[in-house]
Design a protein around this motif. Structure first.
Motif, PDB file in Angstrom:
ATOM      1  N   ALA A  42      -7.517  -1.084   3.435  1.00  0.00           N
ATOM      2  CA  ALA A  42      -6.508  -0.827   4.471  1.00  0.00           C
ATOM      3  C   ALA A  42      -5.219  -1.610   4.235  1.00  0.00           C
ATOM      4  O   ALA A  42      -4.128  -1.163   4.607  1.00  0.00           O
ATOM      5  N   THR A 100      -3.477   1.318  -0.852  1.00  0.00           N
ATOM      6  CA  THR A 100      -4.095   1.473   0.480  1.00  0.00           C
ATOM      7  C   THR A 100      -4.985   2.708   0.526  1.00  0.00           C
ATOM      8  O   THR A 100      -4.692   3.725  -0.111  1.00  0.00           O
ATOM      9  N   HIS A 132      -5.360   4.527   3.085  1.00  0.00           N
ATOM     10  CA  HIS A 132      -4.718   5.559   3.916  1.00  0.00           C
ATOM     11  C   HIS A 132      -3.484   6.133   3.223  1.00  0.00           C
ATOM     12  O   HIS A 132      -2.896   7.097   3.689  1.00  0.00           O
TER      13      HIS A 132
END
Ligand code: PBG
Length: 327
Positions: free
Chosen positions: A88, A127, A129
């Protein structure tokens, strides 16, 4: 009686030698920068389908790529990396042992001063995401929390030997934050290339395949609206004031107006990035024989320099350098 013009600009187009003599814009290999993709989990180079001629490289093939770039006389390389593990907060970007930082070290060793080693400073490759920064509890990209991570990532990249850091994340204040972190760590000579005017563009599509991006949604809350020209000047002015050593406009050809503005206003070197989608449009049309590949790439890079860029990032840099030598 037919009319005979008094002024005849065609006189200066009559032969290759005359056209060469009066040419206003000359491109040289030393102003070209080649982006490279290093993949942590590969053992052999892997073709990127949407970018014909471009590959993801295992780390132990990087030195060979640097040699080719140096032999072609290029000015530099810009390193991107695809890590085996994402999380994350993009922690691999700040890890000394992270793939990008190891790639920087190897690239600098291989280059031996023959070209400038630049590294992408952004979190999107790291990351899970896929955003360029860390997320707040509500799922938005947290500008100021990201600055702290960029500062640590910058120090890791400078420790690895990167000479230029390419700040591509479009967080407000990122140049000042990174400059402060570098200076505090004693990296006074590490330069910052600010992706100052970076637009939210469809032309990054192939790059997302190249870095195996996990992004859902888009980057429109941090990258710029393609409709805005004046804002390009604002972003460039802020980045220069914050201490950017280079300014960049990205993508290149659809934004030559912004590039010309930034080049007219800047007192530091201005770069432009002929991005993946711009490259792949030429390659795809050339594969169908709809366009001449060499002429199209040379026209693109010449136009980008004519508009005001003194440095051009292009995936065709090595071929362009060879063509420039032949001409
Ligand atoms: C983000 C970054 C991107 C590119 C360079 N740095 C992708 C994005 O902003 O979505 C795109 C380059 C290209 O398309 O060639 N770290």
């Amino acid at each position: 009686m037919t009319y005979a013009p008094h002024r005849r600009p065609r006189r200066l187009r009559t032969s290759p030698a005359m056209r060469r003599l009066v040419r206003e814009t000359r491109v040289v290999p030393a102003q070209l920068v080649l982006p490279l993709f290093v993949h942590e989990s590969l053992t052999e180079p892997k073709a990127i389908e949407s970018m014909p001629g471009v590959e993801q490289l295992p780390l132990d093939h990087l030195a060979g790529a640097i040699d080719s770039a140096a032999a072609a006389g290029l000015g530099g390389v810009m390193l991107f990396a695809i890590p085996a593990h994402r999380d994350a907060t993009g922690s691999q970007g700040c890890d000394t042992d992270g793939i990008l930082n190891r790639a920087i070290e190897q690239a600098v060793a291989a280059a031996q001063g023959r070209l400038v080693v630049m590294a992408d400073l952004c979190l999107d490759e790291f990351t899970d995401h896929g955003h360029c920064g860390v997320l707040a509890a509500d799922g938005t990209v947290d500008n100021d929390a990201t600055l702290e991570v960029y500062g640590r990532m910058a120090v890791a990249q400078a420790d690895a030997g990167a000479q230029v850091l390419g700040l591509s994340g479009m967080m407000d204040g990122q140049v000042a934050a990174v400059r402060a972190a570098l200076d505090e760590a004693g990296h006074l000579e590490t330069s910052i290339l600010a992706y100052a005017a970076k637009y939210a563009s469809a032309a990054y599509g192939p790059f997302r395949e190249a870095v195996e991006s996990e992004l859902q949604g888009d980057r429109r809350t941090y990258q710029m609206d393609p409709a805005n020209r004046i804002e390009g000047s604002l972003e460039a002015a802020l980045d220069e004031a914050e201490g950017a050593d280079f300014l960049m406009v990205k993508p290149a050809l659809p934004y030559l107006d912004v590039l010309a503005d930034v080049a007219a206003e800047a007192t530091v070197p201005v770069a432009a990035y002929h991005v993946s989608g711009e490259y792949s449009q030429i390659e795809a049309a050339a594969q169908r024989d709809w366009i001449d590949r060499r002429t199209a790439h040379l026209e693109a890079v010449t136009s980008i320099v004519r508009a005001g860029a003194s440095i051009v990032l292009t995936y065709a840099a090595i071929d362009i350098a060879h063509w420039l030598r032949e001409d």
